[in-house]
Design an enzyme around this catalytic site. Structure first.
Site, PDB file in Angstrom:
ATOM      1  N   GLY A   1       2.732   2.193   5.383  1.00 30.68           N
ATOM      2  CA  GLY A   1       3.924   1.451   5.795  1.00 30.68           C
ATOM      3  C   GLY A   1       4.637   2.105   6.971  1.00 30.68           C
ATOM      4  O   GLY A   1       5.188   1.428   7.836  1.00 30.68           O
TER       5      GLY A   1
ATOM      6  N   GLU B   1       5.737  -3.407   0.923  1.00 35.72           N
ATOM      7  CA  GLU B   1       5.799  -3.102  -0.513  1.00 35.72           C
ATOM      8  C   GLU B   1       4.973  -1.840  -0.693  1.00 35.72           C
ATOM      9  O   GLU B   1       3.750  -1.896  -0.767  1.00 35.72           O
ATOM     10  CB  GLU B   1       5.230  -4.292  -1.287  1.00 35.72           C
ATOM     11  CG  GLU B   1       5.780  -4.395  -2.670  1.00 35.72           C
ATOM     12  CD  GLU B   1       4.815  -3.844  -3.685  1.00 35.72           C
ATOM     13  OE1 GLU B   1       5.007  -2.659  -4.072  1.00 35.72           O
ATOM     14  OE2 GLU B   1       3.882  -4.561  -4.058  1.00 35.72           O
TER      15      GLU B   1
ATOM     16  N   CYS C   1       1.761   0.031  -8.633  1.00 38.14           N
ATOM     17  CA  CYS C   1       2.874   0.625  -7.889  1.00 38.14           C
ATOM     18  C   CYS C   1       4.096   0.694  -8.772  1.00 38.14           C
ATOM     19  O   CYS C   1       5.022   1.449  -8.495  1.00 38.14           O
ATOM     20  CB  CYS C   1       3.119  -0.070  -6.567  1.00 38.14           C
ATOM     21  SG  CYS C   1       3.231  -1.798  -6.743  1.00 38.14           S
TER      22      CYS C   1
ATOM     23  N   GLY D   1       0.839  -1.202   0.000  1.00 40.78           N
ATOM     24  CA  GLY D   1       0.000   0.000   0.000  1.00 40.78           C
ATOM     25  C   GLY D   1       0.867   1.243   0.000  1.00 40.78           C
ATOM     26  O   GLY D   1       2.005   1.220  -0.483  1.00 40.78           O
ATOM     27  N   SER D   2       0.338   2.305   0.559  1.00 45.75           N
ATOM     28  CA  SER D   2       1.043   3.589   0.500  1.00 45.75           C
ATOM     29  C   SER D   2       2.210   3.633   1.499  1.00 45.75           C
ATOM     30  O   SER D   2       2.241   2.879   2.484  1.00 45.75           O
ATOM     31  CB  SER D   2       0.074   4.719   0.834  1.00 45.75           C
ATOM     32  OG  SER D   2      -0.335   4.590   2.174  1.00 45.75           O
TER      33      SER D   2
END
Ligand code: UN1
Length: 510
Positions: A247, A264, A298, A242-243
């Site tokens: 994270g 990730e 991404c 995700g963003s």
């Protein structure tokens, strides 16, 4: 250009059929619900029951209990579960692709491709179940054997995003199951239907091969449900996609309880185009990487760093290609760009373009909204190319939308410096026919990303390699190569079969 869209009722019927084929029945939920929604029209499809706190606790307990049995099931036998899952995914590729298109807005070939990625990782993980190799190491002592053993880790918590609503789950789950772990999955709130379908197929696979029922559990809900995975000490590894903002919260919280995390996060991927590049190939590679998936990977190409001598030619060819991009109904075979996930995503895109303009950038192509009259709550938009003078402000950020910023350079060293001068480090590429340039880009002084490509864009990685990136991208590696090691724990074994006690480093004692 497609001017029509399916109605929400058509999409409901199609989603219901796909769910029915895989074996999911949507009961009328009582209690807390979230609404499955489609970006194709921007409207709600069905209410889906949210996981209650008590059910989340049951899921974690079941997954932990199942782990205690699964860890001692021989790995090749664990592979049989993954093999069966792969068979069911093959059988239901069309159904799952329908759900991906309906909930995430992907065009048909990309939705089928996402399911193909799941099938591929299952094949990989079946092979892996016979290849969880440890090394034997030369001992410094006579009559001793030194070896490394890999053991299952525990429950793996998987947090995934809307844009790859099932492939990212499968990278984690197929590998984790082969490694002897069990999985609790918290998908994006935006894609509950495809999640229910995947969970049901894995449940069927477990029934078919006689695996413990708790090998997998699905948690449907918002952030609070994800937080349970982050904070629960039974969850040995949290694999979160995700963003960077997400994270930044997950990483330290998992670390505070000495859990492991695999992150990730955002990318801000760039391609360098040198004077020797094959421009036909570069244009095709760039347009797919920048505009494909409506810029919502991404790995999407967000920055183009073109040599000054070819920049104008390249940009002219790109803007011509952008002008012809069919934006619209992702079920229409002619469409290449489907909708953005939400009107909030469109707002963020428009804000970013306005900021780029305020910082001196010039919009060269795209940006117009499409189909607003037919579907006012959906977000169809033309991918944008913006020429910018410097890599400042908004260019350094990831905006999850199809915006390509174009920068120019004079020397390759300058291009590589620009390339690396962003906080993120996921994917990268160079278009060149000069081998020395390609090798420099791939060297330690070159791209600082986890993925570095030559003559192919930044997106669309195969599952066989490890996937992930550096810096604010989080450092995790998923999918192929030896990413499996993150899902296991290693033990170093010293076995003394000499009958005498010999201490290491020649230490004398007793
Ligand atoms: C993602 O966007 O989170 O390399 C994953 C790619 C795909 C996976 C993207 N195989 O573009």
């Amino acid at each position: 250009m497609p001017r029509t869209l399916p109605t929400t009722e058509d999409l409901r019927t199609r989603a219901r059929a796909a769910l029915d084929h895989v074996g999911v029945t949507l009961d009328d939920p009582a209690g807390d619900v979230l609404h499955a929604r489609t970006p194709l029209t921007g409207e709600n499809l069905f209410p889906v029951a949210a996981t209650t706190p008590a059910a989340a606790e049951e899921a974690l307990a079941a997954a932990h209990q199942a782990f205690l049995a699964w860890r001692s099931t021989p790995a090749p036998q664990r592979g049989e579960l993954v093999r069966r899952l792969g068979e069911l995914l093959r059988e239901h590729q069309e159904d799952l692709a329908d759900l991906v298109t309906i909930e995430a807005g992907k065009i048909r070939s990309e939705a089928l491709g996402e399911v193909q990625e799941m099938i591929d990782i299952c094949d990989f993980a079946v092979g892996l179940s016979r290849q969880l190799y440890g090394r034997t190491i030369a001992s410094e002592r006579p009559g001793h054997r030194l070896a490394e053993t890999w053991h299952p880790l525990g429950v793996v918590g998987v947090i995934s995003a809307f844009n790859f609503p099932c492939a990212v789950w499968s990278w984690n789950t197929a590998v984790a199951l082969a490694c002897g772990d069990t999985v609790v999955w918290k998908p994006s709130e935006l894609t509950p239907l495809i999640s229910l379908a995947c969970a049901r197929l894995l449940e069927r696979a477990a029934e078919d091969v006689g695996a413990p029922d708790g090998v997998h559990r699905l948690l449907i809900g918002d952030r609070a449900v994800g937080e349970r995975l982050v904070d629960d000490p039974r969850v040995a590894l949290v694999s979160a996609t995700g963003s960077t903002r997400m994270g930044r919260e997950v990483g330290p919280r998992v670390a505070a309880r000495f859990g492991r995390s695999l992150l990730e996060l955002g990318g801000n991927n760039a391609a360098i185009v040198t004077p020797s590049a094959d421009l036909d190939l570069a244009v095709r590679g760039i347009v797919f990487a920048a505009a494909g998936t409506a810029g919502q990977r991404c790995t999407t190409l967000r920055r183009l760093i073109a040599h000054r001598d070819i920049a104008d030619t390249l940009v002219a060819r790109l803007t011509a290609a952008y002008a012809r991009l069919p934006v619209g109904d992702p079920f229409d075979e002619a469409t290449l760009v489907g909708p953005l996930i939400s009107s909030a995503a469109l707002d963020r895109m428009q804000e970013a373009v306005a900021r780029a303009q305020a910082e001196g950038g010039k919009v060269l192509a795209g940006g117009g909204r499409r189909l607003a009259d037919v579907a006012p709550d959906a977000a169809y938009v033309e991918p944008v190319v913006v020429r910018v003078g410097a890599q400042t402000g908004v260019v350094r950020e990831e905006t999850f939308a199809p915006i390509l910023y174009v920068l120019t350079y004079d020397t390759l060293e300058e291009a590589i410096a620009l390339h690396n001068d962003v906080p993120q480090g996921l994917s990268s590429s160079i278009f060149t026919r000069d081998q020395a340039e390609a090798e420099l880009f791939l060297s330690a002084e070159g791209s600082d990303c986890g993925i570095a490509n030559v003559n192919i864009g930044t997106s669309g990685a195969e599952i066989g390699g490890a996937f992930g990136g550096e810096k604010e991208t989080g450092g995790g590696r998923e999918s192929g190569s030896d990413a499996w090691r993150a899902y296991m724990r290693s033990a170093t074994n010293t076995v003394n079969y000499s009958g005498r006690l010999a201490l290491a480093q020649n230490v004398n004692f007793l």
